[in-house]
Design a protein around this motif. Structure first.
Motif, PDB file in Angstrom:
ATOM      1  N   ALA A  90       0.909  -1.227   0.013  1.00  0.00           N
ATOM      2  CA  ALA A  90      -0.044  -0.036  -0.031  1.00  0.00           C
ATOM      3  C   ALA A  90       0.770   1.395  -0.156  1.00  0.00           C
ATOM      4  O   ALA A  90       0.479   2.257  -0.496  1.00  0.00           O
ATOM      5  CB  ALA A  90      -0.924  -0.204   1.253  1.00  0.00           C
ATOM      6  N   LEU A  91       2.014   1.179   0.739  1.00  0.00           N
ATOM      7  CA  LEU A  91       2.963   2.303   0.722  1.00  0.00           C
ATOM      8  C   LEU A  91       3.355   2.702  -0.685  1.00  0.00           C
ATOM      9  O   LEU A  91       3.576   4.011  -0.859  1.00  0.00           O
ATOM     10  CB  LEU A  91       3.913   2.152   1.779  1.00  0.00           C
ATOM     11  N   VAL A  92       3.842   1.497  -1.517  1.00  0.00           N
ATOM     12  CA  VAL A  92       4.321   1.845  -2.895  1.00  0.00           C
ATOM     13  C   VAL A  92       3.187   2.458  -3.428  1.00  0.00           C
ATOM     14  O   VAL A  92       3.463   3.581  -4.284  1.00  0.00           O
ATOM     15  CB  VAL A  92       4.532   0.329  -3.317  1.00  0.00           C
ATOM     16  N   GLY A  93       1.956   1.717  -3.488  1.00  0.00           N
ATOM     17  CA  GLY A  93       0.915   2.479  -4.261  1.00  0.00           C
ATOM     18  C   GLY A  93       0.431   3.887  -3.766  1.00  0.00           C
ATOM     19  O   GLY A  93       0.089   4.631  -4.759  1.00  0.00           O
ATOM     20  N   ALA A  94       0.772   4.195  -2.472  1.00  0.00           N
ATOM     21  CA  ALA A  94       0.533   5.680  -2.263  1.00  0.00           C
ATOM     22  C   ALA A  94       1.374   6.645  -2.671  1.00  0.00           C
ATOM     23  O   ALA A  94       0.978   7.885  -2.777  1.00  0.00           O
ATOM     24  CB  ALA A  94       0.185   5.737  -0.744  1.00  0.00           C
ATOM     25  N   ILE A  95       2.734   6.077  -2.799  1.00  0.00           N
ATOM     26  CA  ILE A  95       3.646   7.042  -3.351  1.00  0.00           C
ATOM     27  C   ILE A  95       3.489   7.250  -4.836  1.00  0.00           C
ATOM     28  O   ILE A  95       3.822   8.384  -5.344  1.00  0.00           O
ATOM     29  CB  ILE A  95       5.149   6.528  -2.789  1.00  0.00           C
ATOM     30  N   ARG A  96       3.342   6.344  -5.609  1.00  0.00           N
ATOM     31  CA  ARG A  96       3.465   6.366  -6.820  1.00  0.00           C
ATOM     32  C   ARG A  96       2.274   7.371  -7.702  1.00  0.00           C
ATOM     33  O   ARG A  96       1.284   7.689  -6.993  1.00  0.00           O
ATOM     34  CB  ARG A  96       3.469   4.847  -7.601  1.00  0.00           C
ATOM     35  N   LEU A  97       2.451   7.601  -8.933  1.00  0.00           N
ATOM     36  CA  LEU A  97       1.425   8.478  -9.569  1.00  0.00           C
ATOM     37  C   LEU A  97       0.266   7.849  -9.455  1.00  0.00           C
ATOM     38  O   LEU A  97      -0.027   6.485  -9.804  1.00  0.00           O
ATOM     39  CB  LEU A  97       1.810   8.841 -10.974  1.00  0.00           C
TER      40      LEU A  97
END
Length: 260
Positions: free
Chosen positions: A188-195
């Protein structure tokens, strides 16, 4: 044998979950094999009908899910009753989610493009349950130490932070990332950071006056879909069968005098 398996391989209390997941996957596979043979006109199986009405397998699936769910609540986590209820629940869930698209659209879309949603939901469900079975706990609580776990404040902060990451990923149009992020917070952290994906609530809200961010978002989504759409469709076709081709629309006669 059962006690040895429970004591040495499976964590305490997870045997019903393992049986439910196994019966869920086996039921889905067997159901798809049967429906594909019916579709091809081979084998001894035929559609079940009552009074001329086609009975979809979601119907017995709902019955088994209700029996297994309520039975599990009544029987507790140990004993033969919990094992039987776990199997019944897994079988019922497999039958229900195999026709998830039918429930979603309230139409028989089993062999259409919309029917692919059933395969996707089944795969995601099996993967999530498998992660829980492997020891992952929703919202990252499994990463909390014993001292932190005794501190309610620490647990609340951990759960709230993980939930926030999943919520941001979901608002960016990344539903799968958000769902898996509930179990594995780093996802979820990766998804929240990316565009964000174009057309998502996040893009509509924050990229409206940022043309460069909109362009990057559209370009990244294009390359991602171009790279993964084909393999994903091939995997879904291999698991669930190819959808029926869309009927070719023949050009109709032109409008008559004064008509439209």
């Amino acid at each position: 044998m059962g006690h040895w398996l429970h004591r040495n391989i499976i964590e305490p209390g997870k045997l019903p979950l393992l049986l439910a997941l196994t019966s869920f996957v086996v039921t889905f596979v067997v159901t798809r094999v049967i429906t594909r043979t019916i579709r091809a006109g081979k084998g001894p199986f035929r559609n079940v009908k009552a009074g001329g009405m086609h009975i979809h397998h979601v119907v017995p699936g709902v019955v088994l899910t209700v029996i297994g769910g309520f039975g599990a609540v009544a029987s507790g986590r140990n004993g033969f009753g919990s094992v039987l209820c776990a199997i019944l629940f897994g079988v019922g869930a497999g039958l229900v989610l195999d026709e998830f698209a039918l429930i979603l659209h309230l139409d028989d879309v089993y062999w259409t493009e919309e029917g692919r949603k059933s395969v996707e939901v089944v795969v995601v469900t099996a993967a999530l349950v498998g992660l829980v079975l492997a020891g992952f706990v929703p919202f990252g609580v499994n990463d909390v130490s014993q001292e932190e776990f005794q501190d309610r404040g620490g647990v609340i902060v951990t759960v709230a932070t993980s939930f926030l990451f999943s919520l941001v990923a979901l608002s960016k149009g990344k539903a799968r990332t958000a769902i898996f992020g509930v179990i594995v917070p780093v996802v979820a952290l990766v998804g929240a950071i990316r565009l964000a994906r174009p057309g998502s609530p996040w893009a509509k809200r924050f990229y409206r006056r940022r043309p460069r961010a909109r362009a990057r978002s559209s370009l990244r989504a294009y390359h991602h879909d171009r790279r993964w759409a084909g393999p994903r469709r091939a995997l879904e076709d291999w698991i669930g069968g190819k959808p029926d081709p869309l009927p070719t629309r023949l050009p109709g006669p032109g409008p008559g005098p004064g008509g439209r």
